[in-house]
Design a protein around this motif. Sequence first.
Motif, PDB file in Angstrom:
ATOM      1  N   ARG A   1      38.336  37.287  27.271  1.00  0.00           N
ATOM      2  CA  ARG A   1      39.469  38.172  27.567  1.00  0.00           C
ATOM      3  C   ARG A   1      40.714  37.397  28.016  1.00  0.00           C
ATOM      4  NH1 ARG A   1      38.405  43.419  27.781  1.00  0.00           N
ATOM      5  NH2 ARG A   1      40.202  43.792  29.131  1.00  0.00           N
TER       6      ARG A   1
ATOM      7  N   LYS B   1      33.326  44.015  36.414  1.00  0.00           N
ATOM      8  CA  LYS B   1      34.179  43.776  35.257  1.00  0.00           C
ATOM      9  C   LYS B   1      35.113  44.969  35.019  1.00  0.00           C
ATOM     10  CE  LYS B   1      34.055  42.575  30.357  1.00  0.00           C
ATOM     11  NZ  LYS B   1      35.054  43.597  30.003  1.00  0.00           N
ATOM     12  N   ALA B   2      34.564  46.177  35.139  1.00  0.00           N
ATOM     13  CA  ALA B   2      35.393  47.377  34.948  1.00  0.00           C
ATOM     14  C   ALA B   2      36.489  47.450  36.010  1.00  0.00           C
ATOM     15  CB  ALA B   2      34.517  48.621  34.991  1.00  0.00           C
TER      16      ALA B   2
ATOM     17  N   GLU C   1      35.057  36.515  30.822  1.00  0.00           N
ATOM     18  CA  GLU C   1      36.419  36.833  31.270  1.00  0.00           C
ATOM     19  C   GLU C   1      37.437  35.804  30.785  1.00  0.00           C
ATOM     20  OE1 GLU C   1      39.432  38.960  32.670  1.00  0.00           O
ATOM     21  OE2 GLU C   1      37.340  39.608  32.649  1.00  0.00           O
TER      22      GLU C   1
ATOM     23  N   ASP D   1      39.157  44.917  35.093  1.00  0.00           N
ATOM     24  CA  ASP D   1      39.917  45.337  33.913  1.00  0.00           C
ATOM     25  C   ASP D   1      40.914  46.451  34.235  1.00  0.00           C
ATOM     26  OD1 ASP D   1      38.489  43.511  32.458  1.00  0.00           O
ATOM     27  OD2 ASP D   1      37.150  44.978  31.516  1.00  0.00           O
ATOM     28  N   THR D   2      40.574  47.296  35.204  1.00  0.00           N
ATOM     29  CA  THR D   2      41.432  48.441  35.535  1.00  0.00           C
ATOM     30  C   THR D   2      42.338  48.188  36.729  1.00  0.00           C
ATOM     31  OG1 THR D   2      39.634  49.398  36.860  1.00  0.00           O
ATOM     32  CG2 THR D   2      39.808  50.106  34.559  1.00  0.00           C
TER      33      THR D   2
ATOM     34  N   GLY E   1      41.341  35.621  30.585  1.00  0.00           N
ATOM     35  CA  GLY E   1      41.618  35.471  32.002  1.00  0.00           C
ATOM     36  C   GLY E   1      41.547  33.998  32.369  1.00  0.00           C
TER      37      GLY E   1
ATOM     38  N   PRO F   1      42.292  38.221  35.976  1.00  0.00           N
ATOM     39  CA  PRO F   1      42.520  38.718  34.618  1.00  0.00           C
ATOM     40  C   PRO F   1      43.753  38.114  33.968  1.00  0.00           C
ATOM     41  CG  PRO F   1      43.250  40.337  36.219  1.00  0.00           C
ATOM     42  CD  PRO F   1      42.602  39.240  37.006  1.00  0.00           C
ATOM     43  N   SER F   2      43.852  38.287  32.674  1.00  0.00           N
ATOM     44  CA  SER F   2      45.018  37.826  31.930  1.00  0.00           C
ATOM     45  C   SER F   2      46.290  38.431  32.524  1.00  0.00           C
ATOM     46  CB  SER F   2      44.883  38.237  30.462  1.00  0.00           C
ATOM     47  OG  SER F   2      46.030  37.893  29.730  1.00  0.00           O
TER      48      SER F   2
END
Length: 323
Positions: A199, A174-175, A195, A178-179, A201, A121-122
């Motif tokens: 987003r 994906k969830a 992603e 993200d979390t 990433g 992720p980012s």
Amino acid sequence: MRSVLYCRPGLFLSLLTVSVLFLSSGFAARAQDELVVADQKGQQKAVFEASGANRDLPYRIRWVEFEAAAPLLQALGAGAVDTGIAGDSPFFFAWGAGLPVKAVYVVPPRGGGHATAVVAPSGSAITSAAQLSGKRIATGRGSVGHLLLLRLIGTGAIPAPAPRIVFLQPAQAKAALDTGRVDAWSTWEPYVSLETAGRHGHVVADAAGLMPNNSFLVATVTALRDRRALLADFYGRVSRAYVWGRAHPEEYARILAQQTGLPEEVASSVARQLIASPVPVSEAVEDAERTTVETCREAGLITSSMPVSQAFDRVEAVGGPLP
């Protein structure tokens, strides 16, 4: 590799058994002049319709949407659909578990295998395969993302201790990413672009040089027997639609975004990565895929000793230009 969770073929068949009644009940009454086609995230339907390949069809096509290859192949095994597209690893996983399916056409990789990748992720500090050691990575059980992780571990690109693989379907993966419940996600298009382009990433490692990266047009044994002429016409139209898609990526991306709800920048990235023309399966393809099958066998994903050649059935597509 002790911390890696492997799948038992028996579990795949158990999941299939649970879904058989539900899947087949909705399609049992289909006519002989109808093909039920499984698609992943609307990608095949989008290029098929955008190219005009659906014009003057002498039969009906009923499209059924799936988010990943595993449930798509379960539907094929249940006889709920006739044909669909799947990556090589999930196809061989299903075939090795005894599902009555065959690969008919190969969709070779475009872009050197970048369509399968481990993404972070980012803001993540993970930028190399070596940094995945001991991390929690989401992927689909028996998927091309799973195969990529096995290859990265097997080649030493990810050193010990092996990562903890968390088996999730794409929406759940994906969830989890993200979390922050997982550190990375080993996935495929359109999820790589979702992603990275969507987003912000980044790709940590991809499948270039590690695996064949093929996808296959797959059909049930029953459809190959009873609807072979329809399949031949459909595969010919699909092949020509993909040729059109390569020449018109912007138009394909626009239709893909409209039909799937993917952001335009994601759809454009998918169009660049995925549009490759299906071709008949060759001996060279069979030889390359032995690496996939052996990797799956070593991981316990496939226990069958059937030769790879038995996984294929060559259907000669009906040719000619698009109408």
